[in-house]
Design a protein around this motif. Structure first.
Motif, mmCIF file in Angstrom:
data_model
loop_
_atom_site.group_PDB
_atom_site.id
_atom_site.type_symbol
_atom_site.label_atom_id
_atom_site.label_comp_id
_atom_site.label_asym_id
_atom_site.label_seq_id
_atom_site.Cartn_x
_atom_site.Cartn_y
_atom_site.Cartn_z
ATOM 1 N N ALA A 35 38.393 48.574 39.505
ATOM 2 C CA ALA A 35 39.569 49.158 38.852
ATOM 3 C C ALA A 35 39.711 50.632 39.212
ATOM 4 O O ALA A 35 40.839 51.126 39.404
ATOM 5 N N LEU A 36 38.579 51.330 39.328
ATOM 6 C CA LEU A 36 38.624 52.736 39.742
ATOM 7 C C LEU A 36 39.186 52.864 41.151
ATOM 8 O O LEU A 36 40.045 53.723 41.422
ATOM 9 N N LEU A 37 38.730 52.010 42.057
ATOM 10 C CA LEU A 37 39.235 52.049 43.427
ATOM 11 C C LEU A 37 40.722 51.720 43.482
ATOM 12 O O LEU A 37 41.462 52.281 44.292
ATOM 13 N N GLN A 38 41.158 50.801 42.635
ATOM 14 C CA GLN A 38 42.593 50.490 42.575
ATOM 15 C C GLN A 38 43.388 51.742 42.214
ATOM 16 O O GLN A 38 44.393 52.070 42.857
ATOM 17 N N ASN A 39 42.932 52.447 41.192
ATOM 18 C CA ASN A 39 43.639 53.647 40.748
ATOM 19 C C ASN A 39 43.612 54.742 41.818
ATOM 20 O O ASN A 39 44.628 55.383 42.102
ATOM 21 N N GLY A 77 30.941 34.897 47.485
ATOM 22 C CA GLY A 77 31.651 34.618 46.251
ATOM 23 C C GLY A 77 32.255 35.868 45.642
ATOM 24 O O GLY A 77 33.436 35.906 45.280
ATOM 25 N N MET A 78 31.461 36.921 45.521
ATOM 26 C CA MET A 78 31.960 38.157 44.925
ATOM 27 C C MET A 78 32.989 38.838 45.824
ATOM 28 O O MET A 78 33.955 39.429 45.325
ATOM 29 N N MET A 79 32.805 38.768 47.125
ATOM 30 C CA MET A 79 33.758 39.410 48.029
ATOM 31 C C MET A 79 35.115 38.708 47.982
ATOM 32 O O MET A 79 36.164 39.355 47.954
ATOM 33 N N THR A 80 35.116 37.389 47.962
ATOM 34 C CA THR A 80 36.389 36.670 47.925
ATOM 35 C C THR A 80 37.074 36.819 46.575
ATOM 36 O O THR A 80 38.307 36.723 46.488
ATOM 37 N N GLU A 81 36.308 37.069 45.520
ATOM 38 C CA GLU A 81 36.917 37.323 44.219
ATOM 39 C C GLU A 81 37.768 38.592 44.245
ATOM 40 O O GLU A 81 38.735 38.712 43.479
ATOM 41 N N LEU A 82 37.419 39.541 45.117
ATOM 42 C CA LEU A 82 38.216 40.761 45.233
ATOM 43 C C LEU A 82 39.629 40.466 45.731
ATOM 44 O O LEU A 82 40.539 41.262 45.528
ATOM 45 N N LEU A 83 39.792 39.316 46.409
ATOM 46 C CA LEU A 83 41.092 38.934 46.943
ATOM 47 C C LEU A 83 41.907 38.103 45.964
ATOM 48 O O LEU A 83 43.059 37.759 46.240
ATOM 49 N N ASP A 84 41.285 37.757 44.834
ATOM 50 C CA ASP A 84 41.943 36.889 43.873
ATOM 51 C C ASP A 84 43.171 37.559 43.265
ATOM 52 O O ASP A 84 43.220 38.790 43.091
ATOM 53 N N TYR A 85 44.139 36.745 42.907
ATOM 54 C CA TYR A 85 45.412 37.247 42.379
ATOM 55 C C TYR A 85 45.221 38.145 41.161
ATOM 56 O O TYR A 85 45.952 39.110 40.955
ATOM 57 N N HIS A 86 44.208 37.829 40.347
ATOM 58 C CA HIS A 86 44.001 38.584 39.113
ATOM 59 C C HIS A 86 43.039 39.754 39.294
ATOM 60 O O HIS A 86 42.792 40.492 38.328
ATOM 61 N N ALA A 87 42.496 39.946 40.465
ATOM 62 C CA ALA A 87 41.541 41.030 40.700
ATOM 63 C C ALA A 87 42.264 42.374 40.788
ATOM 64 O O ALA A 87 43.411 42.445 41.248
ATOM 65 N N PRO A 88 41.602 43.458 40.345
ATOM 66 C CA PRO A 88 42.260 44.782 40.366
ATOM 67 C C PRO A 88 42.753 45.196 41.748
ATOM 68 O O PRO A 88 43.775 45.874 41.862
ATOM 69 N N LEU A 89 42.021 44.799 42.806
ATOM 70 C CA LEU A 89 42.365 45.259 44.156
ATOM 71 C C LEU A 89 43.318 44.312 44.877
ATOM 72 O O LEU A 89 43.602 44.505 46.064
ATOM 73 N N TYR A 90 43.800 43.296 44.171
ATOM 74 C CA TYR A 90 44.714 42.348 44.811
ATOM 75 C C TYR A 90 45.940 43.082 45.366
ATOM 76 O O TYR A 90 46.555 43.906 44.691
ATOM 77 N N GLY A 91 46.283 42.790 46.606
ATOM 78 C CA GLY A 91 47.459 43.373 47.226
ATOM 79 C C GLY A 91 47.235 44.739 47.836
ATOM 80 O O GLY A 91 48.147 45.281 48.470
ATOM 81 N N ARG A 92 46.025 45.298 47.659
ATOM 82 C CA ARG A 92 45.778 46.634 48.213
ATOM 83 C C ARG A 92 45.200 46.578 49.618
ATOM 84 O O ARG A 92 45.363 47.513 50.392
ATOM 85 N N PHE A 93 44.511 45.519 49.948
ATOM 86 C CA PHE A 93 43.864 45.449 51.259
ATOM 87 C C PHE A 93 44.905 45.347 52.371
ATOM 88 O O PHE A 93 45.851 44.569 52.285
#
Length: 484
Positions: free
Chosen positions: A126-130, A151-167
């Motif tokens: 969430a900090l990185l998103q901000n 598993g944890m890396m692909t969760e970062l790509l999930d629709y509900h993850a804070p970083l979704y859409g930033r990559f």
């Protein structure tokens, strides 16, 4: 091995992102020992831009922040010594300092093994998103998050993850293709390289440990059966990276490695409830360790619920390990290495033929399709099995009713005419019978793959039936040419 082998496509993608305008945000993940760190450092050094490479660990959050702070401080003031206890007061300040370096020039900031950090600092995403939304996007920063915990890396790509859409970039680093074995093992024959690839797969750290001045037997004995190397313990480490309680997952992998591919068979072998096994299998599939295969001759609608689904190990070394190493643990503990090698040698030909050689033949079909060198452009490539027939390599186009049937023979002697006639005259009718309308109006082409080539009689029969013949050298040359 000092030379950087393969990864031309990945390097090209990274170069494209590096030279693009504005800030960039890349996520890169892949299994242990697949070469993530080597790729990232090679790219960073070749880019010509300043870069900061930092590896997270399993220490406390405060210790990780201190380590990261010192890496940033060293980049900010490269000629000033960094006090051993120096740390920024917060992650936000540390990242802001890194961003200031990139206000007027491209700077690469690579955070390797990011899942360790994310686990220690749950609010970091969430900090990185901000920071990305309000600071980084206005800089020339190229931020990379890399890790082995898929598993944890692909969760970062999930629709509900804070970083979704930033990559701005996404790389799943997969094992190297078979063609690269020619660089790792240049003194091996093509057949020896297929055998080595069937055992090791495309994991650079494994391939580097084989010495092509030694025989396959010597390499297996000295590198794999030897208890001091990485091979005896790596499967457990690989799984411990991904799941908290690996015991039942290991049991499922062992059952598949021993040849049980149907859900009910796996459940019986492990002694676990079917529903639990199904959960484990889907988790392992998400980690790219297993996959569920269905006959390519089933329509897409029928595949998901088909009871013909079979589970297979995706990783070649896991296949080898659970077939030969895990089942011989007692003999290995007693250092009965000759006995274990005898067991491996007795089954190795069939093991290679039913796993890697068939996969390489299907890869050949895909390569030919991409180059428009098949009789038709297939919609899918796989294999066929039913109650009374199995075909190793199949390409299909449903709308055009086009089918290519291929057989793969890993025999030490040339293939004779009988097996070609069996494919054309017997197996074809059985395959067509499983298709809609009993296969009416389907056009069938043929390909035959053989390690040792074909007898003159087989060549004649193939010509009569329009069967394309592919020997091992031809297959190897095609795959090497396609890999560049």
């Amino acid at each position: 091995m000092s030379n950087f082998i393969g990864r031309q496509r990945e390097l090209a993608e990274l170069h494209t992102l590096t030279t693009a305008a504005g800030a960039q945000f890349l996520i890169l993940y892949g299994r242990r020992r697949v070469g993530k760190t080597t790729l990232l450092l090679h790219w960073a050094e070749a880019s010509g831009y300043p870069f900061i490479y930092w590896v997270a660990n399993q220490f406390s959050p405060a210790m990780q922040l201190r380590s990261f702070s010192q890496a940033i401080h060293q980049a900010v003031q490269p000629n000033a010594p960094v006090a051993a206890e120096f740390t920024y007061p917060s992650w936000e300040m540390a990242f802001q300092q890194a961003a200031r370096l990139a206000t007027e020039q491209r700077v690469l900031l690579i955070l390797d093994e990011f899942p360790y950090l994310a686990e220690a600092e749950p609010g970091l995403a969430a900090l990185l998103q901000n920071l990305w939304d309000h600071h980084f996007k206005q800089t020339q920063l190229f931020l990379v998050l890399a890790g082995s915990h898929i598993g944890m890396m692909t969760e970062l790509l999930d629709y509900h993850a804070p970083l979704y859409g930033r990559f701005t970039g996404h790389v799943h680093l997969k094992p190297l293709p078979f063609a690269t074995t020619a660089y790792f093992l240049p003194h091996y024959s093509t057949a020896e390289r297929v055998a080595a690839y069937a055992i090791l797969g495309g994991i650079p750290a494994y391939l580097e440990r084989f010495d092509d001045h030694l025989t396959l037997e010597q390499n297996v004995n000295q590198r794999i059966l030897n208890p001091t190397g990485i091979f005896r313990v790596d499967p457990l480490f690989l799984l411990q990276d991904q799941v908290r309680e690996p015991r039942n997952y290991l049991s499922v992998l062992q059952a598949i490695g021993e040849g049980r591919h149907v859900l009910s068979e796996i459940a019986r072998a492990t002694g676990l409830p079917v529903q639990n096994v199904s959960t484990y299998l889907h988790r392992l599939a998400a980690l790219y360790l297993v996959e569920r295969r269905t006959p390519v001759t089933l329509s897409a609608k029928r595949r998901e619920r088909s009871n013909q689904g079979r589970w297979h190990l995706l990783d070649p070394y896991l296949r080898f390990y659970f077939r030969f190493i895990a089942t011989n643990q007692r003999a290995l503990e007693l250092e009965l290495y000759a006995q274990v090698w005898d067991d491996i040698q007795a089954q190795l030909r069939s093991f290679i033929g039913m796993t890697m050689f068939e996969e390489l033949c299907r890869e050949w079909l895909l390569v030919q399709a991409r180059a428009n060198r098949l009789p038709f452009m297939p919609e899918d490539v796989g294999s066929h099995w039913s109650a009374d027939v199995q075909v190793d390599a199949v390409a299909i186009h449903w709308r055009k009713r086009s089918l290519l049937l291929g057989e793969c023979k890993w025999l030490a002697e040339p293939v004779g005419p009988g097996v070609i006639q069996e494919l054309v005259l017997e197996k074809t009718l059985k395959v067509l019978a499983t298709l809609p309308e009993q296969g009416a109006h389907w056009h069938v082409d043929y390909a035959f793959f053989a390690r040792a080539g074909f007898t003159p009689a087989a060549v004649l029969v193939a010509q009569q039936h329009g069967v394309q013949l592919i020997d091992l050298d031809t297959l190897d040359q095609t795959l090497r040419a396609a890999s560049g």
